[in-house]
Scaffold this motif. Structure first.
Motif, PDB file in Angstrom:
ATOM      1  N   LEU A 167       0.815  -1.268   0.047  1.00 10.07           N
ATOM      2  CA  LEU A 167       0.134   0.061   0.038  1.00 10.07           C
ATOM      3  C   LEU A 167       0.770   1.190  -0.074  1.00 10.07           C
ATOM      4  CD1 LEU A 167      -2.905  -1.069   2.700  1.00 10.07           C
ATOM      5  CD2 LEU A 167      -3.114  -0.684   0.166  1.00 10.07           C
ATOM      6  N   ARG A 168       2.067   1.282   0.724  1.00  9.36           N
ATOM      7  CA  ARG A 168       2.898   2.452   0.713  1.00  9.36           C
ATOM      8  C   ARG A 168       3.499   2.764  -0.768  1.00  9.36           C
ATOM      9  NH1 ARG A 168       8.032   1.119   3.883  1.00  9.36           N
ATOM     10  NH2 ARG A 168       8.130   0.173   2.045  1.00  9.36           N
ATOM     11  N   ASP A 169       3.933   1.597  -1.283  1.00 13.52           N
ATOM     12  CA  ASP A 169       4.333   1.738  -2.663  1.00 13.52           C
ATOM     13  C   ASP A 169       3.289   2.265  -3.688  1.00 13.52           C
ATOM     14  OD1 ASP A 169       6.700   1.079  -1.750  1.00 13.52           O
ATOM     15  OD2 ASP A 169       6.650  -1.052  -2.284  1.00 13.52           O
ATOM     16  N   ALA A 170       2.039   1.767  -3.466  1.00 15.70           N
ATOM     17  CA  ALA A 170       1.086   2.078  -4.462  1.00 15.70           C
ATOM     18  C   ALA A 170       0.443   3.631  -4.205  1.00 15.70           C
ATOM     19  CB  ALA A 170      -0.159   1.024  -4.010  1.00 15.70           C
ATOM     20  N   PHE A 171       0.817   4.029  -2.940  1.00 14.13           N
ATOM     21  CA  PHE A 171       0.148   5.378  -2.756  1.00 14.13           C
ATOM     22  C   PHE A 171       1.432   6.412  -3.033  1.00 14.13           C
ATOM     23  CE2 PHE A 171      -3.221   3.489  -0.163  1.00 14.13           C
ATOM     24  CZ  PHE A 171      -4.424   4.506  -0.721  1.00 14.13           C
ATOM     25  N   ASP A 172       2.514   5.974  -3.161  1.00 13.32           N
ATOM     26  CA  ASP A 172       3.843   7.003  -3.217  1.00 13.32           C
ATOM     27  C   ASP A 172       3.722   7.293  -4.670  1.00 13.32           C
ATOM     28  OD1 ASP A 172       6.113   8.299  -2.892  1.00 13.32           O
ATOM     29  OD2 ASP A 172       7.163   6.764  -2.501  1.00 13.32           O
ATOM     30  N   PRO A 173       3.500   8.803  -4.947  1.00 10.93           N
ATOM     31  CA  PRO A 173       3.511   9.328  -6.479  1.00 10.93           C
ATOM     32  C   PRO A 173       5.034   9.572  -6.973  1.00 10.93           C
ATOM     33  CG  PRO A 173       2.884  10.913  -5.060  1.00 10.93           C
ATOM     34  CD  PRO A 173       3.160   9.828  -3.889  1.00 10.93           C
ATOM     35  N   ARG A 174       5.781   9.463  -5.996  1.00  7.78           N
ATOM     36  CA  ARG A 174       7.229   9.722  -6.583  1.00  7.78           C
ATOM     37  C   ARG A 174       7.994   8.621  -7.191  1.00  7.78           C
ATOM     38  NH1 ARG A 174       8.690  11.770  -0.619  1.00  7.78           N
ATOM     39  NH2 ARG A 174       7.796   9.954  -0.049  1.00  7.78           N
ATOM     40  N   GLN A 175       7.458   7.464  -6.935  1.00  4.72           N
ATOM     41  CA  GLN A 175       8.259   6.191  -7.435  1.00  4.72           C
ATOM     42  C   GLN A 175       7.657   6.125  -9.076  1.00  4.72           C
ATOM     43  OE1 GLN A 175       8.019   2.465  -5.867  1.00  4.72           O
ATOM     44  NE2 GLN A 175       8.001   3.374  -3.655  1.00  4.72           N
ATOM     45  N   ASN A 176       8.999   5.910  -9.706  1.00  9.52           N
ATOM     46  CA  ASN A 176       8.710   5.641 -11.164  1.00  9.52           C
ATOM     47  C   ASN A 176       8.333   4.293 -11.657  1.00  9.52           C
ATOM     48  OD1 ASN A 176       8.984   6.119 -14.073  1.00  9.52           O
ATOM     49  ND2 ASN A 176      10.970   5.695 -14.138  1.00  9.52           N
ATOM     50  N   ARG A 177       7.084   4.111 -12.285  1.00  9.47           N
ATOM     51  CA  ARG A 177       6.703   2.811 -12.394  1.00  9.47           C
ATOM     52  C   ARG A 177       6.479   2.632 -13.891  1.00  9.47           C
ATOM     53  NH1 ARG A 177       4.141   4.668  -7.904  1.00  9.47           N
ATOM     54  NH2 ARG A 177       4.291   3.856  -5.819  1.00  9.47           N
ATOM     55  N   LYS A 178       6.654   1.491 -14.447  1.00  4.95           N
ATOM     56  CA  LYS A 178       6.149   1.291 -15.919  1.00  4.95           C
ATOM     57  C   LYS A 178       5.122   0.648 -15.841  1.00  4.95           C
ATOM     58  CE  LYS A 178      10.982   0.876 -17.356  1.00  4.95           C
ATOM     59  NZ  LYS A 178      12.182   0.072 -18.066  1.00  4.95           N
ATOM     60  N   GLY A 179       4.226   1.275 -17.011  1.00 10.52           N
ATOM     61  CA  GLY A 179       2.953   0.128 -17.172  1.00 10.52           C
ATOM     62  C   GLY A 179       1.759   1.043 -16.282  1.00 10.52           C
TER      63      GLY A 179
END
Length: 338
Positions: free
Chosen positions: A325-337
């Motif tokens: 949940l922390r990773d999902a809500f963190d907008p600063r992470q660069n995610r592909k897809g």
């Protein structure tokens, strides 16, 4: 010397050599030659993005499946209240210990007592499932209760400031400096005999301080934003600004903190029950089972290991879900897809 293609002189279609069709510019309306526009990307709302990111977190998904399995196993096996379960033995019924009370669980067999029996012949699988039920109920009540208290205290202190913030934050600091285990033990010593719900509410009343400080910090930042100033300018009531405009923007911090509060509550309840300040007999919890059978660790280790493994599994599962949940809500992470 052949002119190089550029933006001023684009290459003509007839000048392309055979086999270069894949490099040929696509014709545009009006006979112009150019590049095809990029395929439009599908847009998602914030909630959809969070959900997609969470479901792609492999650790969180595995933990969620395991936690759901443990919960279903605990509540369907021996039942709860008037609802019967599929396991035919009761956690309070005594009898004679078969084969010294050894577990009958094998690779492909369950047997009559898969987790063994205790010294008075009680089925330890039923007792472990009952302990898991109580520990899960207390953990989730504590997590939700402490979240509500911490969110209300932190948001009010951060938005209204002044004397209100001073009083609430000094109360929070006072609870923080007192060791949590000592404070919970002193208060739960009186509430432990009143049932698991009273014990859970007592633990919720002393575990909200960390979330209150987190929410206060988020509210202090958000209250200076333009949309809050605009809401004040048109005369919106402070309660509406706080609960309709500010708190929804802190939902990520609140949800993640709730998962970690549940994980901490499992360990806190187990510690209190182990020390004799938590759940009282004849009811059981996972911590109380470890406390009751700690002296049997060398002669009947299964009486110690099975409750301990369930405590560890539940705490790890909730922690992994919190990480997802922390990773999902963190907008600063660069995610592909996304």
């Amino acid at each position: 010397m052949t002119d190089q293609p550029n933006e001023v002189n684009p290459p003509r279609a007839e000048s392309l050599m055979p086999g270069d069709e894949r490099n040929a510019p696509s014709p545009m309306p009006g006979g112009m030659v150019g590049l095809m526009p990029d395929k439009p990307q599908k847009s998602y709302s914030q909630g959809q993005l969070v959900r997609r990111r969470f479901f792609r977190h492999k650790g969180a998904m595995v933990a969620l499946v395991v936690l759901v399995f443990i919960t279903l196993l605990a509540f369907t096996s021996i039942g709860i209240g008037p609802i019967p379960g599929w396991w035919g033995k009761n956690y309070t019924s005594t009898g004679s210990a078969i084969d010294g009370g050894r577990p009958t669980l094998g690779w492909f067999t369950i047997g009559e007592h898969p987790f063994g029996q205790d010294t008075v012949g009680r089925d330890f699988f039923a007792r472990t499932m009952r302990g898991t039920q109580i520990s899960l109920i207390i953990a989730f009540v504590v997590g939700i209760g402490s979240t509500i208290i911490g969110t209300v205290v932190g948001s009010i202190a951060g938005y209204f400031r002044g004397i209100i913030e001073a009083i609430l934050m000094r109360l929070t600091d006072l609870l923080i400096i007192i060791p949590l285990l000592v404070l919970a033990a002193v208060i739960s010593a009186r509430a432990g005999g009143s049932g698991i719900w009273a014990l859970a509410l007592v633990l919720a009343a002393v575990t909200w301080t960390s979330l209150a400080r987190l929410v206060r910090g988020e509210v202090l930042s958000l209250r200076e934003r333009e949309f809050v100033s605009a809401a004040r300018a048109i005369g919106t009531h402070p309660a509406r600004i706080l609960f309709r405009h500010i708190l929804p923007n802190t939902i990520g911090v609140i949800i993640v903190s709730t998962t970690f509060s549940i994980s901490a509550a499992i360990l806190l309840e187990s510690s209190l029950s182990f020390l004799g300040f938590g759940v009282r007999p004849p009811d059981v919890s996972l911590g109380l089972l470890i406390s009751e059978y700690q002296n049997a660790f060398t002669v009947r280790p299964w009486l110690f290991w099975f409750p301990g493994m369930f405590i560890l599994a539940i705490a790890l599962c909730v922690s992994f879900i919190g990480d997802g949940l922390r990773d999902a809500f963190d907008p600063r992470q660069n995610r592909k897809g996304d």
